[in-house]
Write a protein that holds these residues in place. Structure first.
Motif, PDB file in Angstrom:
ATOM      1  N   MET A 199       0.848  -1.177   0.000  1.00 10.65           N
ATOM      2  CA  MET A 199       0.000   0.000   0.000  1.00 10.65           C
ATOM      3  C   MET A 199       0.886   1.231   0.000  1.00 10.65           C
ATOM      4  N   PRO A 200       0.629   2.158  -0.914  1.00 10.26           N
ATOM      5  CA  PRO A 200       1.421   3.397  -0.951  1.00 10.26           C
ATOM      6  C   PRO A 200       1.278   4.188   0.358  1.00 10.26           C
ATOM      7  N   ALA A 201       2.321   4.920   0.690  1.00 20.82           N
ATOM      8  CA  ALA A 201       2.327   5.689   1.941  1.00 20.82           C
ATOM      9  C   ALA A 201       1.167   6.675   2.011  1.00 20.82           C
ATOM     10  N   SER A 202       0.798   7.273   0.884  1.00 20.46           N
ATOM     11  CA  SER A 202      -0.293   8.256   0.899  1.00 20.46           C
ATOM     12  C   SER A 202      -1.611   7.595   1.297  1.00 20.46           C
ATOM     13  N   LEU A 203      -1.863   6.389   0.767  1.00 31.53           N
ATOM     14  CA  LEU A 203      -3.101   5.696   1.126  1.00 31.53           C
ATOM     15  C   LEU A 203      -3.036   5.169   2.558  1.00 31.53           C
ATOM     16  N   ALA A 204      -1.863   4.720   2.990  1.00 30.08           N
ATOM     17  CA  ALA A 204      -1.713   4.271   4.376  1.00 30.08           C
ATOM     18  C   ALA A 204      -1.984   5.422   5.342  1.00 30.08           C
ATOM     19  N   THR A 205      -1.539   6.607   4.975  1.00 25.57           N
ATOM     20  CA  THR A 205      -1.802   7.794   5.781  1.00 25.57           C
ATOM     21  C   THR A 205      -3.299   8.093   5.827  1.00 25.57           C
ATOM     22  N   SER A 206      -3.972   7.954   4.701  1.00 24.78           N
ATOM     23  CA  SER A 206      -5.425   8.159   4.672  1.00 24.78           C
ATOM     24  C   SER A 206      -6.152   7.119   5.520  1.00 24.78           C
ATOM     25  N   VAL A 207      -5.698   5.867   5.469  1.00 17.98           N
ATOM     26  CA  VAL A 207      -6.304   4.819   6.289  1.00 17.98           C
ATOM     27  C   VAL A 207      -6.140   5.172   7.771  1.00 17.98           C
ATOM     28  N   ALA A 208      -4.936   5.521   8.156  1.00 13.88           N
ATOM     29  CA  ALA A 208      -4.677   5.863   9.562  1.00 13.88           C
ATOM     30  C   ALA A 208      -5.522   7.059   9.979  1.00 13.88           C
ATOM     31  N   GLY A 209      -5.527   8.103   9.169  1.00 13.97           N
ATOM     32  CA  GLY A 209      -6.320   9.296   9.482  1.00 13.97           C
ATOM     33  C   GLY A 209      -7.802   8.990   9.595  1.00 13.97           C
ATOM     34  N   THR A 210      -8.292   8.134   8.704  1.00 11.71           N
ATOM     35  CA  THR A 210      -9.711   7.770   8.721  1.00 11.71           C
ATOM     36  C   THR A 210     -10.082   7.048  10.007  1.00 11.71           C
ATOM     37  N   PHE A 211      -9.280   6.073  10.406  1.00 10.00           N
ATOM     38  CA  PHE A 211      -9.637   5.299  11.595  1.00 10.00           C
ATOM     39  C   PHE A 211      -9.378   6.061  12.894  1.00 10.00           C
ATOM     40  N   VAL A 212      -8.391   6.935  12.912  1.00  9.84           N
ATOM     41  CA  VAL A 212      -8.210   7.802  14.083  1.00  9.84           C
ATOM     42  C   VAL A 212      -9.414   8.739  14.202  1.00  9.84           C
ATOM     43  N   TRP A 213      -9.831   9.327  13.075  1.00 12.43           N
ATOM     44  CA  TRP A 213     -11.001  10.208  13.047  1.00 12.43           C
ATOM     45  C   TRP A 213     -12.237   9.454  13.537  1.00 12.43           C
ATOM     46  N   LEU A 214     -12.451   8.264  13.021  1.00 11.40           N
ATOM     47  CA  LEU A 214     -13.596   7.441  13.432  1.00 11.40           C
ATOM     48  C   LEU A 214     -13.554   7.176  14.934  1.00 11.40           C
ATOM     49  N   GLY A 215     -12.408   6.795  15.441  1.00  9.85           N
ATOM     50  CA  GLY A 215     -12.280   6.510  16.867  1.00  9.85           C
ATOM     51  C   GLY A 215     -12.571   7.719  17.736  1.00  9.85           C
ATOM     52  N   MET A 216     -12.110   8.869  17.308  1.00 10.12           N
ATOM     53  CA  MET A 216     -12.361  10.091  18.075  1.00 10.12           C
ATOM     54  C   MET A 216     -13.850  10.417  18.115  1.00 10.12           C
ATOM     55  N   VAL A 217     -14.514  10.308  16.985  1.00 10.22           N
ATOM     56  CA  VAL A 217     -15.949  10.602  16.934  1.00 10.22           C
ATOM     57  C   VAL A 217     -16.722   9.624  17.815  1.00 10.22           C
ATOM     58  N   LEU A 218     -16.401   8.346  17.719  1.00 11.01           N
ATOM     59  CA  LEU A 218     -17.088   7.356  18.550  1.00 11.01           C
ATOM     60  C   LEU A 218     -16.851   7.623  20.034  1.00 11.01           C
ATOM     61  N   ALA A 219     -15.612   7.898  20.404  1.00 10.73           N
ATOM     62  CA  ALA A 219     -15.276   8.094  21.815  1.00 10.73           C
ATOM     63  C   ALA A 219     -15.934   9.340  22.394  1.00 10.73           C
ATOM     64  N   ILE A 220     -15.908  10.428  21.658  1.00  4.16           N
ATOM     65  CA  ILE A 220     -16.441  11.677  22.193  1.00  4.16           C
ATOM     66  C   ILE A 220     -17.960  11.747  22.045  1.00  4.16           C
ATOM     67  N   SER A 221     -18.457  11.547  20.844  1.00  5.69           N
ATOM     68  CA  SER A 221     -19.884  11.755  20.595  1.00  5.69           C
ATOM     69  C   SER A 221     -20.774  10.686  21.205  1.00  5.69           C
ATOM     70  N   PHE A 222     -20.304   9.460  21.225  1.00  6.53           N
ATOM     71  CA  PHE A 222     -21.174   8.370  21.652  1.00  6.53           C
ATOM     72  C   PHE A 222     -20.810   7.771  23.009  1.00  6.53           C
ATOM     73  N   ILE A 223     -19.685   8.201  23.585  1.00  7.98           N
ATOM     74  CA  ILE A 223     -19.335   7.731  24.925  1.00  7.98           C
ATOM     75  C   ILE A 223     -19.232   8.910  25.896  1.00  7.98           C
ATOM     76  N   GLU A 224     -18.296   9.821  25.646  1.00  6.39           N
ATOM     77  CA  GLU A 224     -18.070  10.920  26.592  1.00  6.39           C
ATOM     78  C   GLU A 224     -19.295  11.806  26.749  1.00  6.39           C
ATOM     79  N   ALA A 225     -19.888  12.232  25.659  1.00  3.51           N
ATOM     80  CA  ALA A 225     -20.986  13.205  25.729  1.00  3.51           C
ATOM     81  C   ALA A 225     -22.159  12.701  26.570  1.00  3.51           C
ATOM     82  N   PRO A 226     -22.693  11.515  26.304  1.00  7.82           N
ATOM     83  CA  PRO A 226     -23.822  11.091  27.137  1.00  7.82           C
ATOM     84  C   PRO A 226     -23.428  10.696  28.565  1.00  7.82           C
TER      85      PRO A 226
END
Length: 145
Positions: free
Chosen positions: A1-28
């Motif tokens: 996998m090219p580094a640019s796509l690997a970076t997008s994969v990492a960014g996508t899953f970090v973003w997903l994790g942050m949204v899940l943790a804050i919006s669906f766990i911390e907030a309520p």
């Protein structure tokens, strides 16, 4: 996998994790903590979501740059494009409505909740769309590499 796509994969899953943790766990959960009033919870929430949205913008830029410099195909681009559009919609349309509501609640006399608003439901709905888009986009990106 090219580094640019690997970076997008990492960014996508970090973003997903942050949204899940804050919006669906911390907030309520914060509103269930002993001693946390509506006003205190809203004040904390405003700070937390401002920080989350700033991180989301950075991650969206990282993901976009990786997509532009890689060759992921149309599926991941479409899914992650939805996530970016939802984020922008939240920032420009939904967050201002939530801010007005929280301003009114924070200004209300002690014991009064202030005016009701459906903006919170819009935010939760857009968060759900964003989570699905990030999950689908991330999975498709893994297959693109």
């Amino acid at each position: 996998m090219p580094a640019s796509l690997a970076t997008s994969v990492a960014g996508t899953f970090v973003w997903l994790g942050m949204v899940l943790a804050i919006s669906f766990i911390e907030a309520p959960v914060k509103f269930r903590a002993p001693g946390v009033t509506l006003k205190l919870g809203l004040g904390i929430g405003r700070l937390v979501f401002r920080a989350l949205n700033a991180c989301e913008l950075v991650l969206a830029v990282v993901v976009i740059i990786g997509l532009l410099t890689g060759d992921p195909g149309s599926g991941p681009v479409a899914a992650l494009g939805v996530a970016v559009v939802v984020l922008v919609t939240q920032l420009l349309l939904v967050r201002p409505l939530l801010t007005r509501r929280s301003d009114a609640v924070l200004a209300a006399p002690e014991g009064a909740d202030g005016p009701r608003s459906h903006a919170h439901l819009w935010y939760v709905g857009t968060e759900l769309v964003k989570v699905v888009a990030l999950l689908v986009g991330g999975i498709l990106l893994l297959g693109a590499g």
